[in-house]
Design a protein around this motif. Sequence first.
Motif, PDB file in Angstrom:
ATOM      1  N   GLY A  91      -4.657  -8.477   8.467  1.00  0.00           N
ATOM      2  CA  GLY A  91      -5.938  -8.628   7.760  1.00  0.00           C
ATOM      3  C   GLY A  91      -5.817  -7.596   6.555  1.00  0.00           C
ATOM      4  O   GLY A  91      -6.371  -8.223   5.503  1.00  0.00           O
ATOM      5  N   GLY A  92      -5.388  -6.395   6.770  1.00  0.00           N
ATOM      6  CA  GLY A  92      -5.438  -5.670   5.581  1.00  0.00           C
ATOM      7  C   GLY A  92      -4.219  -6.086   4.752  1.00  0.00           C
ATOM      8  O   GLY A  92      -4.429  -5.919   3.430  1.00  0.00           O
ATOM      9  N   ILE A  93      -3.278  -6.677   5.103  1.00  0.00           N
ATOM     10  CA  ILE A  93      -2.042  -7.148   4.366  1.00  0.00           C
ATOM     11  C   ILE A  93      -2.631  -8.426   3.602  1.00  0.00           C
ATOM     12  O   ILE A  93      -2.195  -8.319   2.287  1.00  0.00           O
ATOM     13  N   ILE A  94      -3.318  -9.075   4.126  1.00  0.00           N
ATOM     14  CA  ILE A  94      -3.973 -10.300   3.415  1.00  0.00           C
ATOM     15  C   ILE A  94      -4.983  -9.922   2.328  1.00  0.00           C
ATOM     16  O   ILE A  94      -4.703 -10.415   1.258  1.00  0.00           O
ATOM     17  N   VAL A  95      -5.667  -9.002   2.617  1.00  0.00           N
ATOM     18  CA  VAL A  95      -6.658  -8.508   1.563  1.00  0.00           C
ATOM     19  C   VAL A  95      -6.106  -8.144   0.529  1.00  0.00           C
ATOM     20  O   VAL A  95      -6.254  -8.327  -0.775  1.00  0.00           O
ATOM     21  N   ASN A  96      -4.714  -7.095   0.717  1.00  0.00           N
ATOM     22  CA  ASN A  96      -4.138  -6.677  -0.305  1.00  0.00           C
ATOM     23  C   ASN A  96      -3.360  -7.705  -1.399  1.00  0.00           C
ATOM     24  O   ASN A  96      -3.401  -7.774  -2.367  1.00  0.00           O
ATOM     25  N   LEU A  97      -3.004  -8.633  -0.427  1.00  0.00           N
ATOM     26  CA  LEU A  97      -2.288 -10.087  -1.084  1.00  0.00           C
ATOM     27  C   LEU A  97      -3.105 -10.913  -1.959  1.00  0.00           C
ATOM     28  O   LEU A  97      -2.634 -11.439  -2.935  1.00  0.00           O
ATOM     29  N   LEU A  98      -4.340 -10.936  -1.538  1.00  0.00           N
ATOM     30  CA  LEU A  98      -5.113 -11.756  -2.255  1.00  0.00           C
ATOM     31  C   LEU A  98      -5.613 -11.002  -3.601  1.00  0.00           C
ATOM     32  O   LEU A  98      -6.036 -11.860  -4.446  1.00  0.00           O
ATOM     33  N   THR A  99      -5.503  -9.943  -3.793  1.00  0.00           N
ATOM     34  CA  THR A  99      -5.925  -9.222  -5.140  1.00  0.00           C
ATOM     35  C   THR A  99      -4.417  -9.023  -5.839  1.00  0.00           C
ATOM     36  O   THR A  99      -4.653  -8.275  -7.085  1.00  0.00           O
ATOM     37  N   VAL A 100      -3.559  -9.872  -5.367  1.00  0.00           N
ATOM     38  CA  VAL A 100      -2.212  -9.433  -6.164  1.00  0.00           C
ATOM     39  C   VAL A 100      -1.939 -11.092  -6.661  1.00  0.00           C
ATOM     40  O   VAL A 100      -1.364 -11.889  -5.989  1.00  0.00           O
ATOM     41  N   PRO A 101      -1.972 -11.484  -8.038  1.00  0.00           N
ATOM     42  CA  PRO A 101      -1.856 -12.709  -8.341  1.00  0.00           C
ATOM     43  C   PRO A 101      -0.297 -13.059  -8.187  1.00  0.00           C
ATOM     44  O   PRO A 101       0.536 -12.449  -8.208  1.00  0.00           O
ATOM     45  N   GLY A 102      -0.344 -14.538  -7.755  1.00  0.00           N
ATOM     46  CA  GLY A 102       1.005 -14.958  -7.458  1.00  0.00           C
ATOM     47  C   GLY A 102       1.348 -14.844  -5.981  1.00  0.00           C
ATOM     48  O   GLY A 102       2.533 -15.186  -5.611  1.00  0.00           O
ATOM     49  N   PHE A 103       0.541 -14.260  -5.024  1.00  0.00           N
ATOM     50  CA  PHE A 103       1.029 -14.035  -3.634  1.00  0.00           C
ATOM     51  C   PHE A 103       0.137 -14.927  -2.583  1.00  0.00           C
ATOM     52  O   PHE A 103      -0.151 -14.466  -1.419  1.00  0.00           O
ATOM     53  N   TYR A 104      -0.720 -15.888  -3.226  1.00  0.00           N
ATOM     54  CA  TYR A 104      -1.504 -16.497  -2.303  1.00  0.00           C
ATOM     55  C   TYR A 104      -0.811 -17.117  -1.167  1.00  0.00           C
ATOM     56  O   TYR A 104      -1.416 -17.344  -0.018  1.00  0.00           O
ATOM     57  N   ASP A 105       0.348 -17.624  -1.604  1.00  0.00           N
ATOM     58  CA  ASP A 105       1.175 -18.457  -0.383  1.00  0.00           C
ATOM     59  C   ASP A 105       1.599 -17.673   0.850  1.00  0.00           C
ATOM     60  O   ASP A 105       1.281 -17.944   1.600  1.00  0.00           O
ATOM     61  N   TRP A 153       9.863  -4.451  -1.857  1.00  0.00           N
ATOM     62  CA  TRP A 153       8.431  -3.984  -1.225  1.00  0.00           C
ATOM     63  C   TRP A 153       7.256  -3.592  -2.047  1.00  0.00           C
ATOM     64  O   TRP A 153       6.458  -3.964  -1.892  1.00  0.00           O
ATOM     65  N   PRO A 154       7.475  -2.666  -2.747  1.00  0.00           N
ATOM     66  CA  PRO A 154       6.467  -2.073  -3.613  1.00  0.00           C
ATOM     67  C   PRO A 154       6.031  -3.144  -4.595  1.00  0.00           C
ATOM     68  O   PRO A 154       4.705  -2.950  -4.853  1.00  0.00           O
ATOM     69  N   GLY A 155       6.597  -4.179  -4.856  1.00  0.00           N
ATOM     70  CA  GLY A 155       6.044  -5.252  -5.566  1.00  0.00           C
ATOM     71  C   GLY A 155       4.920  -5.956  -5.091  1.00  0.00           C
ATOM     72  O   GLY A 155       4.108  -6.544  -5.818  1.00  0.00           O
ATOM     73  N   TYR A 156       4.742  -5.785  -3.728  1.00  0.00           N
ATOM     74  CA  TYR A 156       3.699  -6.523  -2.891  1.00  0.00           C
ATOM     75  C   TYR A 156       2.655  -5.594  -3.117  1.00  0.00           C
ATOM     76  O   TYR A 156       1.392  -6.156  -2.395  1.00  0.00           O
ATOM     77  N   LEU A 157       2.400  -4.622  -3.325  1.00  0.00           N
ATOM     78  CA  LEU A 157       1.281  -3.551  -3.211  1.00  0.00           C
ATOM     79  C   LEU A 157       0.665  -3.751  -4.473  1.00  0.00           C
ATOM     80  O   LEU A 157       0.881  -3.640  -5.497  1.00  0.00           O
ATOM     81  N   ALA A 158      -0.794  -4.124  -4.198  1.00  0.00           N
ATOM     82  CA  ALA A 158      -2.032  -4.214  -5.086  1.00  0.00           C
ATOM     83  C   ALA A 158      -2.187  -3.024  -5.814  1.00  0.00           C
ATOM     84  O   ALA A 158      -2.081  -1.970  -5.392  1.00  0.00           O
ATOM     85  N   PRO A 159      -2.268  -3.144  -7.250  1.00  0.00           N
ATOM     86  CA  PRO A 159      -2.336  -1.781  -8.067  1.00  0.00           C
ATOM     87  C   PRO A 159      -3.612  -1.030  -7.809  1.00  0.00           C
ATOM     88  O   PRO A 159      -3.398   0.006  -7.530  1.00  0.00           O
ATOM     89  N   TRP A 160      -4.578  -1.856  -7.278  1.00  0.00           N
ATOM     90  CA  TRP A 160      -5.910  -0.831  -7.012  1.00  0.00           C
ATOM     91  C   TRP A 160      -5.322   0.029  -5.606  1.00  0.00           C
ATOM     92  O   TRP A 160      -6.017   0.985  -5.518  1.00  0.00           O
ATOM     93  N   ILE A 161      -4.681  -0.541  -4.848  1.00  0.00           N
ATOM     94  CA  ILE A 161      -4.236   0.188  -3.441  1.00  0.00           C
ATOM     95  C   ILE A 161      -3.316   1.332  -3.843  1.00  0.00           C
ATOM     96  O   ILE A 161      -3.366   2.363  -3.270  1.00  0.00           O
ATOM     97  N   ASP A 162      -2.389   0.864  -4.730  1.00  0.00           N
ATOM     98  CA  ASP A 162      -1.488   1.921  -5.179  1.00  0.00           C
ATOM     99  C   ASP A 162      -2.037   3.246  -5.963  1.00  0.00           C
ATOM    100  O   ASP A 162      -1.797   4.409  -5.748  1.00  0.00           O
ATOM    101  N   ASP A 163      -2.997   2.808  -6.869  1.00  0.00           N
ATOM    102  CA  ASP A 163      -4.111   3.896  -7.380  1.00  0.00           C
ATOM    103  C   ASP A 163      -4.679   4.715  -6.179  1.00  0.00           C
ATOM    104  O   ASP A 163      -5.046   6.089  -6.554  1.00  0.00           O
TER     105      ASP A 163
END
Length: 144
Positions: A98-112, A48-58
């Motif tokens: 909606g929040g999850i989608i925003v997070n995923l759109l900022t992590v390359p490779g998780f658009y699907d 699961w931590p691999g799905y967290l966008a770095p900017w959110i982790d920061d």
Amino acid sequence: MTTHLDRTRGAVTAIDPARQAFLLLRTVFTIAPIAFGLDKFAGLLTDWPGYLAPWIDDLVPGTAQQAMYAVGVVEIVAGVVVAVAPRFGGWLVAAWLGGIIVNLLTVPGFYDVALRDFGLLVAAVALARLAARYAPGRTAGRRS
């Protein structure tokens, strides 16, 4: 020959496709968030931590895994809210997605995955709208 329709609750559910859709969505949006929330602690389905966008982790304190524990708690609560108050819970799950989608759109490779979650968001909105009519405790005669 005259046919009479039994209007008991079970008979109405059996013939009302919209009520069936409400019950299916309510069941899924109760079980799935709770299951995914619990898995944030068990880690059986994925890392699961691999799905967290770095900017959110920061932004959040602690590690990405600790952030996933918080996410797990929110998801469990969302599932319980859907079970108890689906009119509110549907909107809560939609906002969370909606929040999850925003997070995923900022992590390359998780658009699907973001696209899949958008479909879930639309289904959560459908649940909220159907709950306005079919949720227990609804005021008789009130329509949305």
